[in-house]
Design an enzyme around this catalytic site. Structure first.
Site, PDB file in Angstrom:
ATOM      1  N   THR A  86       0.940  -1.406  -0.304  1.00  0.00           N
ATOM      2  CA  THR A  86      -0.548   0.412  -0.117  1.00  0.00           C
ATOM      3  C   THR A  86       0.569   1.095  -0.079  1.00  0.00           C
ATOM      4  OG1 THR A  86      -1.884   1.768   1.015  1.00  0.00           O
ATOM      5  CG2 THR A  86      -0.417   0.220   2.656  1.00  0.00           C
ATOM      6  N   LYS A  91      -2.332   3.762   6.841  1.00  0.00           N
ATOM      7  CA  LYS A  91      -3.200   1.725   7.163  1.00  0.00           C
ATOM      8  C   LYS A  91      -1.329   1.326   7.619  1.00  0.00           C
ATOM      9  CE  LYS A  91      -5.392  -0.281   4.019  1.00  0.00           C
ATOM     10  NZ  LYS A  91      -5.861  -0.586   3.294  1.00  0.00           N
ATOM     11  N   ASP A 116      -6.167  -6.461   1.895  1.00  0.00           N
ATOM     12  CA  ASP A 116      -7.965  -5.983   1.956  1.00  0.00           C
ATOM     13  C   ASP A 116      -9.039  -6.138   2.618  1.00  0.00           C
ATOM     14  OD1 ASP A 116      -8.800  -5.106  -0.805  1.00  0.00           O
ATOM     15  OD2 ASP A 116     -10.536  -6.925  -0.797  1.00  0.00           O
ATOM     16  N   GLY A 158     -10.976   6.118   6.500  1.00  0.00           N
ATOM     17  CA  GLY A 158     -11.844   4.772   6.097  1.00  0.00           C
ATOM     18  C   GLY A 158     -13.547   4.991   6.263  1.00  0.00           C
ATOM     19  N   TYR A 159     -13.937   3.925   6.555  1.00  0.00           N
ATOM     20  CA  TYR A 159     -15.282   3.925   7.618  1.00  0.00           C
ATOM     21  C   TYR A 159     -15.575   4.351   9.053  1.00  0.00           C
ATOM     22  CZ  TYR A 159     -16.360   2.698   2.389  1.00  0.00           C
ATOM     23  OH  TYR A 159     -17.073   2.748   0.478  1.00  0.00           O
ATOM     24  N   LYS A 204      -9.385   1.513  19.585  1.00  0.00           N
ATOM     25  CA  LYS A 204      -9.962   0.581  18.854  1.00  0.00           C
ATOM     26  C   LYS A 204      -9.191  -0.438  18.426  1.00  0.00           C
ATOM     27  CE  LYS A 204      -9.975   0.826  13.302  1.00  0.00           C
ATOM     28  NZ  LYS A 204      -9.455   2.257  12.282  1.00  0.00           N
ATOM     29  N   ARG A 259      -8.960  -5.511  11.787  1.00  0.00           N
ATOM     30  CA  ARG A 259      -7.741  -5.774  11.440  1.00  0.00           C
ATOM     31  C   ARG A 259      -6.697  -5.853  12.793  1.00  0.00           C
ATOM     32  NH1 ARG A 259      -9.022  -0.710   9.202  1.00  0.00           N
ATOM     33  NH2 ARG A 259      -8.691  -0.421   7.068  1.00  0.00           N
TER      34      ARG A 259
END
Length: 207
Positions: free
Chosen positions: A7, A12, A66, A150-151, A172, A178
């Site tokens: 990536t 990330k 992914d 992201g979301y 988190k 993840r």
């Protein structure tokens, strides 16, 4: 032990580096490489494609992920298209806005959802390990919080009123897809890494 992450997303890489800890020196993919195909029908298909594709270009093992959000009430959207839900090159805000519109078009303020994460480590032309994990929760039609990416502003895991974007990284990681995938990855890697990043036999890991 050095691993290249498939990536160019520094956020990330930072999150995965925190999860993997000092055992792994995780680095960004070189910027001059071609874009890997992502034509799979599942998260695992896409992660495998990316890992094997980039493992041809670098000497170190490649970790590809992914990840995405699945909302059954929206027919599984955004699913494997999570990163490009609003179109190729779409940013997080555009993707979130499209998801909010899709929820409201269904008359929904919130809906059941889950985050999924597939991880694959490849070296040269060989897949070394692959894992999948998910976290269930709710997706909402209004963002909250300014952390994460992201979301994260739209998703709250079961058992928590807060969104991922309202949590510290440590908070988190207690829930995230993840974090769960990385824990399983470390358990299933085909070698044992000690604190110095070497295998239990004294050889360099993956040498």
């Amino acid at each position: 032990m050095r691993i290249v992450m498939a990536t160019q997303n520094a956020n990330k890489v930072r999150e995965f580096a925190q999860l993997l800890g000092s055992r792994v020196d995780l680095v960004l993919l070189p910027s001059d490489l071609p874009k890997a195909p992502e034509t799979g029908e599942t998260f695992l298909d896409n992660a495998r494609q990316k890992a094997l594709f980039y493992a041809r270009y670098v000497e170190d093992p490649v970790l590809a992920d992914d990840s995405g959000l699945v909302v059954p009430a929206l027919g599984g959207e955004p699913g494997v298209h999570s990163a490009r839900y609003a179109g190729e090159g779409a940013d997080d805000r555009a993707n979130n806005d499209k998801l909010i519109r899709a929820l409201r078009a269904k008359g929904l303020r919130a809906a059941d959802a889950w985050f999924a994460c597939a991880l694959v480590v490849a070296h040269k032309d060989q897949v070394l390990v692959e894992v999948e994990a998910r976290v269930d929760g709710m997706v909402h039609d209004a963002p909250r919080g300014d952390r994460g990416f992201g979301y994260d502003p739209l998703f709250s895991p079961h058992g928590e009123a807060r969104r991922f974007a309202e949590m510290s990284s440590e908070e988190k990681h207690r829930f995230s897809h993840r974090a769960r995938a990385v824990r399983e990855l470390v358990e299933r890697l085909p070698f044992v890494i000690d604190r110095e990043g070497r295998s239990s036999t004294g050889e360099n890991a993956l040498s």
